[in-house]
Design an enzyme around this catalytic site. Sequence first.
Site, PDB file in Angstrom:
ATOM      1  N   ASP A  36      24.170  20.044  40.534  1.00  0.00           N
ATOM      2  CA  ASP A  36      25.377  19.398  40.015  1.00  0.00           C
ATOM      3  C   ASP A  36      25.511  18.018  40.652  1.00  0.00           C
ATOM      4  O   ASP A  36      25.660  17.908  41.872  1.00  0.00           O
ATOM      5  CB  ASP A  36      26.601  20.270  40.360  1.00  0.00           C
ATOM      6  CG  ASP A  36      27.818  19.888  39.540  1.00  0.00           C
ATOM      7  OD1 ASP A  36      27.734  18.914  38.767  1.00  0.00           O
ATOM      8  OD2 ASP A  36      28.847  20.561  39.670  1.00  0.00           O
ATOM      9  N   ASP A  37      25.392  16.992  39.829  1.00  0.00           N
ATOM     10  CA  ASP A  37      25.565  15.600  40.288  1.00  0.00           C
ATOM     11  C   ASP A  37      24.438  15.125  41.209  1.00  0.00           C
ATOM     12  O   ASP A  37      24.668  14.312  42.109  1.00  0.00           O
ATOM     13  CB  ASP A  37      26.911  15.391  41.002  1.00  0.00           C
ATOM     14  CG  ASP A  37      28.117  15.630  40.109  1.00  0.00           C
ATOM     15  OD1 ASP A  37      27.929  16.028  38.949  1.00  0.00           O
ATOM     16  OD2 ASP A  37      29.251  15.420  40.583  1.00  0.00           O
ATOM     17  N   CYS A  76      29.621  17.104  33.535  1.00  0.00           N
ATOM     18  CA  CYS A  76      29.254  18.531  33.627  1.00  0.00           C
ATOM     19  C   CYS A  76      29.299  19.343  32.334  1.00  0.00           C
ATOM     20  O   CYS A  76      28.276  19.845  31.868  1.00  0.00           O
ATOM     21  CB  CYS A  76      30.155  19.241  34.632  1.00  0.00           C
ATOM     22  SG  CYS A  76      29.997  18.618  36.298  1.00  0.00           S
ATOM     23  N   ARG A  80      26.033  20.904  30.322  1.00  0.00           N
ATOM     24  CA  ARG A  80      25.648  22.310  30.460  1.00  0.00           C
ATOM     25  C   ARG A  80      25.607  23.015  29.096  1.00  0.00           C
ATOM     26  O   ARG A  80      24.737  23.866  28.843  1.00  0.00           O
ATOM     27  CB  ARG A  80      26.650  23.025  31.379  1.00  0.00           C
ATOM     28  CG  ARG A  80      26.422  22.685  32.810  1.00  0.00           C
ATOM     29  CD  ARG A  80      27.666  22.731  33.666  1.00  0.00           C
ATOM     30  NE  ARG A  80      27.404  21.930  34.852  1.00  0.00           N
ATOM     31  CZ  ARG A  80      26.875  22.409  35.968  1.00  0.00           C
ATOM     32  NH1 ARG A  80      26.620  23.685  36.070  1.00  0.00           N
ATOM     33  NH2 ARG A  80      26.609  21.606  36.978  1.00  0.00           N
ATOM     34  N   LYS A 133      27.500  27.751  39.087  1.00  0.00           N
ATOM     35  CA  LYS A 133      28.594  27.098  38.353  1.00  0.00           C
ATOM     36  C   LYS A 133      28.346  27.186  36.847  1.00  0.00           C
ATOM     37  O   LYS A 133      27.339  26.682  36.355  1.00  0.00           O
ATOM     38  CB  LYS A 133      28.661  25.629  38.786  1.00  0.00           C
ATOM     39  CG  LYS A 133      29.613  24.799  37.947  1.00  0.00           C
ATOM     40  CD  LYS A 133      29.666  23.376  38.437  1.00  0.00           C
ATOM     41  CE  LYS A 133      30.452  22.484  37.488  1.00  0.00           C
ATOM     42  NZ  LYS A 133      30.539  21.099  37.962  1.00  0.00           N
ATOM     43  N   HIS A 135      31.005  26.623  34.009  1.00  0.00           N
ATOM     44  CA  HIS A 135      31.740  25.471  33.461  1.00  0.00           C
ATOM     45  C   HIS A 135      31.701  25.348  31.940  1.00  0.00           C
ATOM     46  O   HIS A 135      31.776  24.250  31.388  1.00  0.00           O
ATOM     47  CB  HIS A 135      31.289  24.150  34.111  1.00  0.00           C
ATOM     48  CG  HIS A 135      32.436  23.203  34.283  1.00  0.00           C
ATOM     49  ND1 HIS A 135      32.312  21.939  34.843  1.00  0.00           N
ATOM     50  CD2 HIS A 135      33.751  23.341  33.964  1.00  0.00           C
ATOM     51  CE1 HIS A 135      33.483  21.348  34.845  1.00  0.00           C
ATOM     52  NE2 HIS A 135      34.377  22.179  34.325  1.00  0.00           N
ATOM     53  N   SER A 158      34.070  23.560  38.347  1.00  0.00           N
ATOM     54  CA  SER A 158      33.690  22.658  39.442  1.00  0.00           C
ATOM     55  C   SER A 158      34.352  23.076  40.750  1.00  0.00           C
ATOM     56  O   SER A 158      35.484  23.572  40.768  1.00  0.00           O
ATOM     57  CB  SER A 158      34.094  21.219  39.108  1.00  0.00           C
ATOM     58  OG  SER A 158      33.383  20.789  37.983  1.00  0.00           O
ATOM     59  N   HIS A 232      27.816  18.573  44.162  1.00  0.00           N
ATOM     60  CA  HIS A 232      29.099  18.050  43.656  1.00  0.00           C
ATOM     61  C   HIS A 232      30.080  17.997  44.830  1.00  0.00           C
ATOM     62  O   HIS A 232      30.149  18.940  45.625  1.00  0.00           O
ATOM     63  CB  HIS A 232      29.583  19.025  42.572  1.00  0.00           C
ATOM     64  CG  HIS A 232      30.768  18.574  41.771  1.00  0.00           C
ATOM     65  ND1 HIS A 232      32.035  18.524  42.294  1.00  0.00           N
ATOM     66  CD2 HIS A 232      30.881  18.190  40.468  1.00  0.00           C
ATOM     67  CE1 HIS A 232      32.874  18.132  41.341  1.00  0.00           C
ATOM     68  NE2 HIS A 232      32.192  17.913  40.224  1.00  0.00           N
ATOM     69  N   ASP A 284      22.632  18.265  36.074  1.00  0.00           N
ATOM     70  CA  ASP A 284      23.484  18.091  34.891  1.00  0.00           C
ATOM     71  C   ASP A 284      23.864  16.640  34.600  1.00  0.00           C
ATOM     72  O   ASP A 284      24.164  16.290  33.468  1.00  0.00           O
ATOM     73  CB  ASP A 284      24.761  18.939  35.015  1.00  0.00           C
ATOM     74  CG  ASP A 284      25.683  18.461  36.135  1.00  0.00           C
ATOM     75  OD1 ASP A 284      25.212  17.817  37.086  1.00  0.00           O
ATOM     76  OD2 ASP A 284      26.900  18.741  36.051  1.00  0.00           O
ATOM     77  N   ASN A 285      23.938  15.833  35.642  1.00  0.00           N
ATOM     78  CA  ASN A 285      24.286  14.413  35.449  1.00  0.00           C
ATOM     79  C   ASN A 285      23.997  13.681  36.751  1.00  0.00           C
ATOM     80  O   ASN A 285      23.694  14.301  37.771  1.00  0.00           O
ATOM     81  CB  ASN A 285      25.752  14.215  35.019  1.00  0.00           C
ATOM     82  CG  ASN A 285      26.747  14.869  35.933  1.00  0.00           C
ATOM     83  OD1 ASN A 285      27.349  15.883  35.574  1.00  0.00           O
ATOM     84  ND2 ASN A 285      26.933  14.355  37.126  1.00  0.00           N
ATOM     85  N   LYS A 305      27.141   8.984  37.526  1.00  0.00           N
ATOM     86  CA  LYS A 305      27.908   9.973  36.741  1.00  0.00           C
ATOM     87  C   LYS A 305      29.000   9.321  35.893  1.00  0.00           C
ATOM     88  O   LYS A 305      29.751   8.485  36.378  1.00  0.00           O
ATOM     89  CB  LYS A 305      28.549  10.945  37.731  1.00  0.00           C
ATOM     90  CG  LYS A 305      29.477  11.968  37.132  1.00  0.00           C
ATOM     91  CD  LYS A 305      29.960  12.943  38.195  1.00  0.00           C
ATOM     92  CE  LYS A 305      30.920  13.966  37.626  1.00  0.00           C
ATOM     93  NZ  LYS A 305      31.252  15.003  38.622  1.00  0.00           N
TER      94      LYS A 305
HETATM   95 MG    MG Z   1      28.023  17.423  37.300  1.00  0.00          MG
END
Ligand code: MG
Length: 464
Positions: A36-37, A76, A80, A133, A135, A158, A232, A284-285, A305
């Site tokens: 994540d991130d 996110c 996803r 996660k 989401h 998150s 994240h 994811d980003n 992001k």
């Molecule tokens: Mg993310």
Amino acid sequence: MRVSLLLLVFLVQSCVLSKGAAAEPQRPNFVVIFCDDLGYGDLACFGHPTIATPNLDRMAAEGMKFTQFYAAAPVCTPSRAALMTGRLPLRNGMCSNKRRVLFPDSKGGIPAEEITIAEALQANGYATACVGKWHLGHLPQYLPTSNGFDFYFGIPYSNDMDRVNDAPKGRAPFWDPKTEYWNVPLMRNSKIIERPADQTTITRRYTEEATKFIRDNKDSPFFLYLPHSMPHVPLFRSPEFEGKSRRGLFGDVIEEVDWSVGQVLDTLRQLELDDNTLVFFTSDNGPWLIFDEQGGSAGLLRDGKGSTWEGGMREPTLAWWPGQVKPGSISRDVGSTMDIFATLHALAGVDLPTDRVLDSHDLTPVLRGAGASSREALFYYRGYQLMAVRKGPWKMHLMTQDAYGPASREAKKHGPPLLFNLEHDPGEQTDIAAKHSDVVESLQAKVSMHLGALVSAESQLESR
Ligand code: MG
């Protein structure tokens, strides 16, 4: 002599017979590890000078590194949803111009009519688990266990949501751990088992659940989706990783994720499943730059992001499958997390759905070093807004908007559009639209075709 000849014939025959009589080779297992991130520049094998990622480096050395691989959105939830469905977020109902991600008070989630990779594999005899996660909705009908996963363990959204003692408006978005905390739930299947989730051990516990699932399902084909809550913000790591990294807290977090990857790959090796398991690692980003030192780095790419500059969507990506993916190979072709959908279908021998538009291209030829994917173009969206398009080395921005941050970040429309050659200029520094009007024209035609084809998908979306 005659006897030995007969013996040889017998041995050859029995060998052929036993081979013929053997059971069909087991269908491959799949593991998708999703950060994540995570920024393009946050791993040692993607050039970070001080974060140590020996397990990911080994994964790269034994597998394939993708240098031009993209998430489907710079944030996110839509990213996803696209991974799960092989469809652009605006087709799968998980994109919004207002609230770009789901929040704890959101009532929505992934529409029931969407087909997730997990549903497709579950229906074809795969054991399936989501650990981490999710989401894509936290109400019962949207949870992983309602969307193709036999098992779920994780924080459903998150890790910075459900914040208690929220900072006053206007204050820098850093946390005061003495008074503020995140009351996020930790769930097992559809039950909350801990609240607030103790995030200091979250990566370790995800890893334990993930490796247990592999061990428990070693005899059946399985699909493990392991979307880490880290890195994240707010950042947490287990006590064993505190103060270990030369990159500080953020480095500690990445080094624990790296340890986790090592645990997963070691479990596969120990169970002798490594030659029958494809593992993807991506995110994811891009990095959440507003958090300065606590956010990651997109390396030589621009921005992070929330933005459709490269840093928001291009991700450090690895694929590993000993015996099938050539060690130390590099794919410099464009790929997308959406492609995982078609790739896993192809490898599992499951037909793709034909009743909907897919944005997913089978990466099997790329993984086997046998050719290119059929992907011709990549579209960069922010909410419902088409921001940019990439075809070959060329990227044309119709609009740009900077990464999440405190400064004014209104979207800018570009007329004429901006054009970059990403293979010469991955940092998107020099707009060369004026020199290449023919390229701009052909990309504009591509955009018109794409938008024209979307009309039906949009009306489908509105009817939901
Ligand atoms: Mg993310």
